[in-house]
Write an enzyme that holds these catalytic residues in place. Structure first.
Site, PDB file in Angstrom:
ATOM      1  N   SER A 138       0.861  -1.187   0.000  1.00 18.37           N
ATOM      2  CA  SER A 138       0.000   0.000   0.000  1.00 18.37           C
ATOM      3  C   SER A 138       0.894   1.232   0.000  1.00 18.37           C
ATOM      4  O   SER A 138       2.051   1.163   0.467  1.00 18.37           O
ATOM      5  CB  SER A 138      -0.854   0.001   1.277  1.00 18.37           C
ATOM      6  OG  SER A 138      -1.464   1.257   1.462  1.00 18.37           O
ATOM      7  N   TYR A 151      -2.917  -1.872  10.383  1.00 22.59           N
ATOM      8  CA  TYR A 151      -2.760  -1.996   8.924  1.00 22.59           C
ATOM      9  C   TYR A 151      -1.448  -1.348   8.490  1.00 22.59           C
ATOM     10  O   TYR A 151      -0.676  -1.935   7.719  1.00 22.59           O
ATOM     11  CB  TYR A 151      -3.943  -1.315   8.242  1.00 22.59           C
ATOM     12  CG  TYR A 151      -3.924  -1.347   6.727  1.00 22.59           C
ATOM     13  CD1 TYR A 151      -4.372  -2.464   6.032  1.00 22.59           C
ATOM     14  CD2 TYR A 151      -3.476  -0.256   5.987  1.00 22.59           C
ATOM     15  CE1 TYR A 151      -4.375  -2.495   4.640  1.00 22.59           C
ATOM     16  CE2 TYR A 151      -3.471  -0.270   4.596  1.00 22.59           C
ATOM     17  CZ  TYR A 151      -3.925  -1.396   3.924  1.00 22.59           C
ATOM     18  OH  TYR A 151      -3.921  -1.425   2.546  1.00 22.59           O
TER      19      TYR A 151
HETATM   20  N1  LIG Z   1      -8.609  -0.318  -1.872  1.00 22.16           N
HETATM   21  C1  LIG Z   1      -7.589   0.447  -1.482  1.00 22.16           C
HETATM   22  O1  LIG Z   1      -7.719   1.693  -1.334  1.00 22.16           O
HETATM   23  C2  LIG Z   1      -6.223  -0.176  -1.251  1.00 22.16           C
HETATM   24  C3  LIG Z   1      -5.120   0.700  -1.164  1.00 22.16           C
HETATM   25  C4  LIG Z   1      -3.862   0.154  -0.927  1.00 22.16           C
HETATM   26  C5  LIG Z   1      -3.694  -1.222  -0.804  1.00 22.16           C
HETATM   27  N2  LIG Z   1      -4.792  -2.037  -0.907  1.00 22.16           N
HETATM   28  C6  LIG Z   1      -4.552  -3.477  -0.749  1.00 22.16           C
HETATM   29  O2  LIG Z   1      -5.042  -4.171  -1.877  1.00 22.16           O
HETATM   30  C7  LIG Z   1      -5.443  -5.490  -1.488  1.00 22.16           C
HETATM   31  C8  LIG Z   1      -6.862  -5.746  -1.978  1.00 22.16           C
HETATM   32  O3  LIG Z   1      -7.726  -4.808  -1.355  1.00 22.16           O
HETATM   33  P1  LIG Z   1      -9.165  -4.437  -1.944  1.00 22.16           P
HETATM   34  O4  LIG Z   1      -9.324  -2.981  -1.789  1.00 22.16           O
HETATM   35  O5  LIG Z   1      -9.365  -5.076  -3.251  1.00 22.16           O
HETATM   36  O6  LIG Z   1     -10.092  -5.117  -0.813  1.00 22.16           O
HETATM   37  P2  LIG Z   1     -11.468  -5.941  -0.914  1.00 22.16           P
HETATM   38  O7  LIG Z   1     -12.311  -5.480  -2.034  1.00 22.16           O
HETATM   39  O8  LIG Z   1     -12.011  -5.898   0.475  1.00 22.16           O
HETATM   40  O9  LIG Z   1     -10.970  -7.436  -1.247  1.00 22.16           O
HETATM   41  C9  LIG Z   1     -10.184  -8.152  -0.334  1.00 22.16           C
HETATM   42  C10 LIG Z   1     -10.083  -9.590  -0.791  1.00 22.16           C
HETATM   43  O10 LIG Z   1      -9.251 -10.289   0.151  1.00 22.16           O
HETATM   44  C11 LIG Z   1      -9.960 -11.456   0.586  1.00 22.16           C
HETATM   45  N3  LIG Z   1      -9.492 -11.808   1.923  1.00 22.16           N
HETATM   46  C12 LIG Z   1      -9.583 -11.091   3.066  1.00 22.16           C
HETATM   47  N4  LIG Z   1      -9.063 -11.771   4.086  1.00 22.16           N
HETATM   48  C13 LIG Z   1      -8.617 -12.955   3.574  1.00 22.16           C
HETATM   49  C14 LIG Z   1      -7.986 -14.090   4.132  1.00 22.16           C
HETATM   50  N5  LIG Z   1      -7.714 -14.181   5.443  1.00 22.16           N
HETATM   51  N6  LIG Z   1      -7.647 -15.112   3.305  1.00 22.16           N
HETATM   52  C15 LIG Z   1      -7.922 -15.057   1.987  1.00 22.16           C
HETATM   53  N7  LIG Z   1      -8.550 -14.014   1.405  1.00 22.16           N
HETATM   54  C16 LIG Z   1      -8.896 -12.976   2.204  1.00 22.16           C
HETATM   55  C17 LIG Z   1     -11.434 -11.062   0.503  1.00 22.16           C
HETATM   56  O11 LIG Z   1     -12.310 -12.170   0.442  1.00 22.16           O
HETATM   57  P3  LIG Z   1     -12.971 -12.829   1.784  1.00 22.16           P
HETATM   58  O12 LIG Z   1     -13.336 -11.690   2.688  1.00 22.16           O
HETATM   59  O13 LIG Z   1     -14.119 -13.639   1.289  1.00 22.16           O
HETATM   60  O14 LIG Z   1     -11.890 -13.673   2.373  1.00 22.16           O
HETATM   61  C18 LIG Z   1     -11.430 -10.317  -0.822  1.00 22.16           C
HETATM   62  O15 LIG Z   1     -11.438 -11.220  -1.901  1.00 22.16           O
HETATM   63  C19 LIG Z   1      -5.311  -5.549   0.035  1.00 22.16           C
HETATM   64  O16 LIG Z   1      -4.084  -6.154   0.381  1.00 22.16           O
HETATM   65  C20 LIG Z   1      -5.300  -4.079   0.424  1.00 22.16           C
HETATM   66  O17 LIG Z   1      -4.628  -3.841   1.632  1.00 22.16           O
HETATM   67  C21 LIG Z   1      -6.049  -1.549  -1.127  1.00 22.16           C
END
Ligand SMILES: NC(=O)c1ccc[n+]([C@@H]2O[C@H](COP(=O)([O-])OP(=O)(O)OC[C@H]3O[C@@H](n4cnc5c(N)ncnc54)[C@H](OP(=O)(O)O)[C@@H]3O)[C@@H](O)[C@H]2O)c1
Length: 252
Positions: A138, A151
């Site tokens: 991130s 986080y």
């Molecule tokens: N969106 C942002 O602004 C942002 C910014 C910087 C970095 N990121 C990073 O990008 C990545 C994806 O985030 P996103 O925004 O796409 O979030 P999201 O839409 O909430 O998706 C998260 C995914 O991770 C899965 N997950 C969560 N806990 C898990 C576990 N213990 N084992 C396996 N799967 C798990 C969820 O499915 P289930 O809940 O069904 O397990 C879901 O498929 C993350 O690492 C996040 O920190 C996001």
């Protein structure tokens, strides 16, 4: 390096960035397997992207990773790209009443998850000719975000781990990439953070995914689209200032 004709495992590929990336990589002729904890979310992902493979698995659970490894290396021996994307992010106030098992969830999933996945899958990846590990950190790996302390600690840890992993694997065929997304329009952002950031919007997830693919194909070690690059530079030039700016979010 072209992202085509690969066999790609994306953890947390049932939503947000992982799901968008899965669709884009499928469209480019890769075999793509996604994981997540929710069976219904995985089923919805399969319906949205016909041809996508999905396997229920929790990166915070060792037995679940072992099962995944057995299943995938048998069904998809050509697996050569591991994308550690699964993550959660909460706003939480330190010292509030909270069970000890709950407070470290981001460390268990966002930091220990990728470490466990690499530990388990690296020997298999090393049998492939051109393997790659992508860790999704991130922009907050570079500057902590006070309302999300665990986080921020987990992502800073993932950044440090990824640098060490790349260095240890430097003289091997395994490529190690860090993707540091900026604020991105996904369920993660919408569910907990939009309320703290009135008027702010994140990068559209399809735009982010285009940056990720082009950055990887251009051979970058760190892909830092948009504000993430600004945060990295600011963390060097004005670390105190940028930390104070981010600390204003949710401070009232
Ligand atoms: N969106 C942002 O602004 C942002 C910014 C910087 C970095 N990121 C990073 O990008 C990545 C994806 O985030 P996103 O925004 O796409 O979030 P999201 O839409 O909430 O998706 C998260 C995914 O991770 C899965 N997950 C969560 N806990 C898990 C576990 N213990 N084992 C396996 N799967 C798990 C969820 O499915 P289930 O809940 O069904 O397990 C879901 O498929 C993350 O690492 C996040 O920190 C996001």
């Amino acid at each position: 390096m072209k992202l085509t004709g690969r066999t790609v495992l994306i953890t947390g590929g049932s939503s947000g960035i992982g799901l968008e990336l899965a669709g884009a990589l499928l469209a480019r002729g890769n075999v793509v397997i996604v994981t997540g904890r929710s069976e219904s979310a995985l089923e919805a992902a399969r319906l949205r992207h016909p041809g996508l493979h999905a396997s229920k698995s929790d990166v915070a659970n060792e037995n679940s990773i072992l099962d995944l490894y057995q299943t995938l290396t048998t069904r998809f021996p050509a697996l050569d790209v591991l994308i550690n994307n699964a993550g959660i992010m909460r706003a939480l106030r330190l010292g509030d009443d909270r069970p000890l098992t709950d407070v470290t969830q981001e460390v268990d999933i966002d930091l220990s998850g990728p470490i466990r996945m690499v530990q388990q899958f690296l020997p298999h990846l090393r049998t492939r000719s051109n393997p790659m590990i992508v860790n999704v950190s991130s922009g907050l790996a570079f500057v902590p975000f006070t309302i999300s302390p665990i986080y921020s600690a987990a992502k800073a840890g993932l950044h440090a781990y990824t640098r060490c992993l790349r260095e240890q694997l430097r003289n091997t065929p395994v490529r190690v990439v860090e993707v540091a997304p900026p604020l991105t329009e996904t369920p993660l952002f919408a569910s907990e953070f939009k309320q703290h950031m009135p008027g702010q919007s994140g990068m559209p997830v399809d735009v982010l995914v285009r940056h990720i693919i082009s950055g990887i194909e251009a051979g970058r070690d760190e892909v830092r689209p948009g504000q993430s690059n600004v945060l990295k530079i600011a963390s060097r030039l004005a670390p105190g200032f940028i930390f104070k700016q981010l600390s204003k979010v949710g401070a009232t």
